[in-house]
Write a protein that holds these residues in place. Structure first.
Motif, mmCIF file in Angstrom:
data_model
loop_
_atom_site.group_PDB
_atom_site.id
_atom_site.type_symbol
_atom_site.label_atom_id
_atom_site.label_comp_id
_atom_site.label_asym_id
_atom_site.label_seq_id
_atom_site.Cartn_x
_atom_site.Cartn_y
_atom_site.Cartn_z
ATOM 1 N N GLU A 170 -51.549 -10.983 7.085
ATOM 2 C CA GLU A 170 -50.817 -10.308 6.441
ATOM 3 C C GLU A 170 -50.848 -10.820 4.623
ATOM 4 O O GLU A 170 -50.658 -12.181 4.537
ATOM 5 C CB GLU A 170 -49.315 -10.464 6.798
ATOM 6 C CG GLU A 170 -49.131 -9.883 8.071
ATOM 7 C CD GLU A 170 -47.633 -9.996 8.761
ATOM 8 O OE1 GLU A 170 -46.795 -10.538 8.047
ATOM 9 O OE2 GLU A 170 -47.475 -9.557 9.794
ATOM 10 N N GLN A 171 -50.646 -9.906 3.847
ATOM 11 C CA GLN A 171 -50.829 -10.174 2.498
ATOM 12 C C GLN A 171 -49.466 -11.010 1.987
ATOM 13 O O GLN A 171 -49.643 -11.763 1.180
ATOM 14 C CB GLN A 171 -50.809 -9.058 1.533
ATOM 15 C CG GLN A 171 -51.124 -9.310 0.215
ATOM 16 C CD GLN A 171 -51.537 -8.227 -0.821
ATOM 17 O OE1 GLN A 171 -51.495 -7.243 -0.195
ATOM 18 N NE2 GLN A 171 -51.499 -8.347 -2.198
ATOM 19 N N SER A 172 -48.475 -10.900 2.504
ATOM 20 C CA SER A 172 -47.188 -11.436 2.274
ATOM 21 C C SER A 172 -47.096 -12.915 2.622
ATOM 22 O O SER A 172 -46.296 -13.837 1.958
ATOM 23 C CB SER A 172 -45.931 -10.605 2.683
ATOM 24 O OG SER A 172 -45.960 -10.685 4.173
ATOM 25 N N MET A 173 -47.831 -13.322 3.377
ATOM 26 C CA MET A 173 -47.936 -14.775 4.126
ATOM 27 C C MET A 173 -49.299 -15.651 3.249
ATOM 28 O O MET A 173 -49.375 -16.594 3.373
ATOM 29 C CB MET A 173 -48.270 -14.620 5.451
ATOM 30 C CG MET A 173 -47.092 -14.257 6.278
ATOM 31 S SD MET A 173 -45.668 -15.429 5.853
ATOM 32 C CE MET A 173 -46.282 -16.862 6.519
ATOM 33 N N GLN A 174 -50.060 -14.683 2.460
ATOM 34 C CA GLN A 174 -51.293 -15.593 2.188
ATOM 35 C C GLN A 174 -51.085 -16.447 0.887
ATOM 36 O O GLN A 174 -50.168 -15.952 -0.110
ATOM 37 C CB GLN A 174 -52.322 -14.366 1.702
ATOM 38 C CG GLN A 174 -53.032 -13.841 2.927
ATOM 39 C CD GLN A 174 -53.637 -12.838 2.576
ATOM 40 O OE1 GLN A 174 -53.828 -12.216 1.274
ATOM 41 N NE2 GLN A 174 -54.645 -12.300 3.336
ATOM 42 N N PRO A 175 -51.521 -17.512 0.784
ATOM 43 C CA PRO A 175 -51.482 -18.411 -0.789
ATOM 44 C C PRO A 175 -52.151 -17.807 -1.612
ATOM 45 O O PRO A 175 -53.180 -16.898 -1.473
ATOM 46 C CB PRO A 175 -51.966 -19.809 -0.151
ATOM 47 C CG PRO A 175 -51.907 -19.756 1.418
ATOM 48 C CD PRO A 175 -52.114 -18.197 1.489
ATOM 49 N N LEU A 176 -51.963 -18.071 -2.677
ATOM 50 C CA LEU A 176 -52.365 -17.631 -4.037
ATOM 51 C C LEU A 176 -53.986 -17.532 -3.995
ATOM 52 O O LEU A 176 -54.520 -16.374 -4.609
ATOM 53 C CB LEU A 176 -51.896 -18.203 -5.352
ATOM 54 C CG LEU A 176 -52.148 -17.638 -6.743
ATOM 55 C CD1 LEU A 176 -51.875 -15.901 -6.531
ATOM 56 C CD2 LEU A 176 -51.305 -18.292 -7.867
ATOM 57 N N ALA A 177 -54.386 -18.659 -3.723
ATOM 58 C CA ALA A 177 -56.012 -18.880 -3.361
ATOM 59 C C ALA A 177 -56.757 -17.591 -2.780
ATOM 60 O O ALA A 177 -57.674 -16.977 -2.957
ATOM 61 C CB ALA A 177 -56.619 -20.116 -3.123
ATOM 62 N N VAL A 178 -55.957 -17.274 -1.590
ATOM 63 C CA VAL A 178 -56.373 -16.241 -0.836
ATOM 64 C C VAL A 178 -56.148 -14.889 -1.307
ATOM 65 O O VAL A 178 -57.068 -14.006 -1.250
ATOM 66 C CB VAL A 178 -55.878 -16.304 0.853
ATOM 67 C CG1 VAL A 178 -56.391 -15.179 1.754
ATOM 68 C CG2 VAL A 178 -56.133 -17.631 1.269
ATOM 69 N N SER A 179 -55.130 -14.655 -2.065
ATOM 70 C CA SER A 179 -54.980 -13.338 -2.644
ATOM 71 C C SER A 179 -55.717 -13.168 -3.785
ATOM 72 O O SER A 179 -56.167 -12.038 -3.677
ATOM 73 C CB SER A 179 -53.330 -13.504 -3.132
ATOM 74 O OG SER A 179 -52.582 -13.677 -2.070
ATOM 75 N N LEU A 180 -56.042 -14.134 -4.382
ATOM 76 C CA LEU A 180 -57.001 -14.063 -5.673
ATOM 77 C C LEU A 180 -58.547 -13.582 -5.097
ATOM 78 O O LEU A 180 -59.149 -12.591 -5.460
ATOM 79 C CB LEU A 180 -57.218 -15.188 -6.408
ATOM 80 C CG LEU A 180 -55.945 -15.363 -7.342
ATOM 81 C CD1 LEU A 180 -56.086 -16.975 -7.997
ATOM 82 C CD2 LEU A 180 -55.949 -14.511 -8.279
ATOM 83 N N ALA A 181 -58.795 -14.200 -3.886
ATOM 84 C CA ALA A 181 -60.096 -13.818 -3.464
ATOM 85 C C ALA A 181 -60.122 -12.181 -2.815
ATOM 86 O O ALA A 181 -61.287 -11.887 -2.934
ATOM 87 C CB ALA A 181 -60.457 -15.003 -2.057
ATOM 88 N N ASN A 182 -59.108 -11.899 -2.449
ATOM 89 C CA ASN A 182 -58.969 -10.714 -1.794
ATOM 90 C C ASN A 182 -59.039 -9.835 -2.944
ATOM 91 O O ASN A 182 -59.702 -8.577 -2.906
ATOM 92 C CB ASN A 182 -57.720 -10.458 -0.795
ATOM 93 C CG ASN A 182 -57.939 -11.217 0.553
ATOM 94 O OD1 ASN A 182 -59.030 -11.291 0.936
ATOM 95 N ND2 ASN A 182 -56.550 -11.452 1.030
#
Length: 276
Positions: free
Chosen positions: A215-227
């Protein structure tokens, strides 16, 4: 010959200085309205500066939520590292019990086991058996105990004069009271050092949060940036600037933390706690 060595030394130092200025280039690039790959692009041009890159990346991955997730993940890891590190380090250094040497040897042995080797079994255990996928606890658990912190605390507790613990025992203090009132205040700079050094790992951690969170709402910023880089970067007006803007936001808390607490990287004179 000496002149040639001096020229080579200053050349190497100059290249190193340029490399260490990369964060400055990153900030400038995040503020550019259009990318400037030329060397002159490393210097701010007022006519080309904008905050649109930050607004664009925030509208796509929610920077605030990513920072909150990273903060909770990192804070939980730091809490576990300090609490378990202090308790285990104190037990290995001060308390007398059978198997203490073997336990310390195992703590050293853990250092040579790469986390990637344990990642799949951990994922099966935490996601399938415990049902902790897409949860903060699932992200934190594999990092909650840091064997390096245990070893560091053990070594510093060993440096404390034994007379301090003997005096506390004579006064009737138990092990936990001695740890809290006698030992811990003397190794406070070490606690702060462990906190600062531990912060970098989980704050920048990508692989494990990427595996355990969908879930995107649970992802840390490093993972969100990679996505963002892999999925929607091409649709951004200035993808290069947006990525750099996200990287600046990710790096800023770590930079501020080290600037604020760098004065605590000092050793303490534990000998002053013993009367001559």
């Amino acid at each position: 010959m000496n002149r040639g060595v001096s020229v080579l030394r200053y050349l190497v130092l100059g290249v190193g200085a340029l490399a260490f200025l990369f964060p400055f280039y990153m900030v400038v690039g995040s503020l550019q309205e259009s990318p400037d790959p030329t060397p002159s692009g490393a210097f701010p041009d007022p006519s080309n500066l904008t905050l649109d890159n930050y607004a664009d990346i925030d509208g796509r991955i929610d920077l605030v939520q990513g920072l909150v997730n990273s903060g909770i993940f990192t804070g939980g890891v730091i809490l576990g590292t300090v609490v378990f590190g202090v308790l285990a380090g104190y037990a290995l250094a001060v308390l007398q019990w059978r198997g203490r040497g073997a336990t310390f040897a195992l703590a050293l042995l853990v250092q040579v086991v790469p986390f990637q080797l344990l990642m799949i079994p951990l994922y099966v255990l935490i996601a399938r058996d415990y049902g902790l996928a897409d949860s903060y606890l699932g992200m934190i658990l594999p990092f909650a105990i840091n064997s390096t912190a245990v070893i560091v605390f053990r070594q510093y507790f060993l440096q404390l004069p034994r007379e301090l613990f003997d005096a506390a025992a004579v006064d009737g203090a138990g092990d936990l009271r001695t740890l809290w009132s006698v030992a811990l205040p003397l190794v406070r700079p070490v606690v702060l050092t462990v906190v600062l050094v531990t912060f970098i790992g989980p704050w920048n951690e990508f692989l494990w949060p990427f595996l355990i969170t969908k879930e995107q709402s649970m992802q840390p910023l490093a993972v969100s940036l990679a996505n963002y880089i892999s999925n929607i970067q091409a649709s951004a007006a200035n993808p290069f600037g947006a990525v750099l803007a996200g990287a600046v936001v990710l790096a800023a808390p770590a930079v501020v933390l080290f600037i604020v607490f760098q004065r605590y990287f000092r050793s303490t004179n534990v000998g002053s706690g013993v009367k001559g």
